[in-house]
Write a protein that holds these residues in place. Sequence first.
Motif, short mmCIF file in Angstrom:
data_model
loop_
_atom_site.label_atom_id
_atom_site.label_comp_id
_atom_site.label_asym_id
_atom_site.label_seq_id
_atom_site.Cartn_x
_atom_site.Cartn_y
_atom_site.Cartn_z
N GLN A 1 0.83 -1.18 0.00
CA GLN A 1 0.00 0.00 0.00
C GLN A 1 0.88 1.24 0.00
O GLN A 1 1.83 1.33 0.74
CB GLN A 1 -0.89 0.01 1.25
N VAL A 2 0.51 2.18 -0.85
CA VAL A 2 1.20 3.46 -0.91
C VAL A 2 0.20 4.56 -0.61
O VAL A 2 -0.94 4.53 -1.10
CB VAL A 2 1.84 3.69 -2.29
N GLN A 3 0.60 5.51 0.19
CA GLN A 3 -0.25 6.67 0.49
C GLN A 3 0.50 7.95 0.19
O GLN A 3 1.70 8.06 0.45
CB GLN A 3 -0.67 6.67 1.96
N LEU A 4 -0.23 8.91 -0.35
CA LEU A 4 0.28 10.27 -0.52
C LEU A 4 -0.58 11.17 0.36
O LEU A 4 -1.80 11.20 0.22
CB LEU A 4 0.17 10.72 -1.97
N VAL A 5 0.07 11.89 1.24
CA VAL A 5 -0.65 12.76 2.17
C VAL A 5 -0.21 14.19 1.96
O VAL A 5 0.97 14.52 2.13
CB VAL A 5 -0.42 12.34 3.63
N GLU A 6 -1.18 15.04 1.57
CA GLU A 6 -0.88 16.45 1.32
C GLU A 6 -1.22 17.27 2.55
O GLU A 6 -2.10 16.92 3.34
CB GLU A 6 -1.70 16.98 0.13
N SER A 7 -0.56 18.41 2.66
CA SER A 7 -0.88 19.37 3.71
C SER A 7 -0.45 20.76 3.25
O SER A 7 0.33 20.88 2.29
CB SER A 7 -0.18 19.02 5.02
N GLY A 8 -0.97 21.78 3.93
CA GLY A 8 -0.52 23.14 3.68
C GLY A 8 -1.50 24.03 2.94
O GLY A 8 -1.21 25.22 2.75
N GLY A 9 -2.63 23.49 2.54
CA GLY A 9 -3.60 24.34 1.87
C GLY A 9 -4.28 25.29 2.83
O GLY A 9 -4.08 25.24 4.03
N GLY A 10 -5.09 26.19 2.27
CA GLY A 10 -5.82 27.13 3.11
C GLY A 10 -6.30 28.33 2.34
O GLY A 10 -6.30 28.34 1.11
N LEU A 11 -6.72 29.33 3.10
CA LEU A 11 -7.21 30.59 2.54
C LEU A 11 -6.13 31.65 2.64
O LEU A 11 -5.53 31.83 3.72
CB LEU A 11 -8.46 31.04 3.31
N VAL A 12 -5.88 32.33 1.54
CA VAL A 12 -4.84 33.36 1.54
C VAL A 12 -5.30 34.52 0.66
O VAL A 12 -6.07 34.33 -0.29
CB VAL A 12 -3.51 32.77 1.02
N GLN A 13 -4.85 35.71 0.99
CA GLN A 13 -5.20 36.89 0.20
C GLN A 13 -4.37 36.94 -1.08
O GLN A 13 -3.26 36.39 -1.13
CB GLN A 13 -4.98 38.15 1.02
N PRO A 14 -4.89 37.60 -2.09
CA PRO A 14 -4.09 37.78 -3.32
C PRO A 14 -2.73 38.38 -3.01
O PRO A 14 -2.62 39.32 -2.19
CB PRO A 14 -4.95 38.72 -4.15
N GLY A 15 -1.71 37.83 -3.66
CA GLY A 15 -0.35 38.27 -3.41
C GLY A 15 0.34 37.50 -2.31
O GLY A 15 1.56 37.64 -2.11
#
Length: 122
Positions: A1-15
Motif C-alpha cells: 500500500q502506498v499513500q500520498l498525504v498532502e498538507s498546507g492548503g488554506g485561505l490566503v489573500q491575493p499576493g
Amino acid sequence: QVQLVESGGGLVQPGGSLRLSCAASGSIFSIAAMGWYRQAPGKQRELVAAFTRGGSTNYADSVKGRFTISRDNAKNTVYLQMNGLKPEDTAVYYCNADIRPYVSDYRVYAYWGQGTQVTVSS
C-alpha cells in the motif's frame, strides 16, 4: 500500500504565499516522478509543477516565476512553494507520484493524494 498525504492548503489573500507538502509512505522501492496538479470547479485537472522521470522539472506557464517545486528524497516528500498567489490559483491541489512499490516487480504505478484546497480571495 502506498499513500500520498498532502498538507498546507488554506485561505490566503491575493499576493500571499502558501507552501504545500506531499509525503509518500508505504511500500516504496523507488519514485520515478512526483508533482502537483490542480482542479478548479468546472475545469479539468491540470499539471502545476512536477519532477519528471528524467529528473527535470515542468511548470505550467501560468505559474512560472511564482511557484517552485522542491523535494526531499530522504523523506519521499515533495513541496510546492506558491508565491504571488492570484484568485485564479484557487483550486484543489493534488499530489501525484509514479512509484515502483516492489524491488521484485518492475512495474510503476500512479498514485494520487486526497487533495488540499487552496483558496485565494480577499
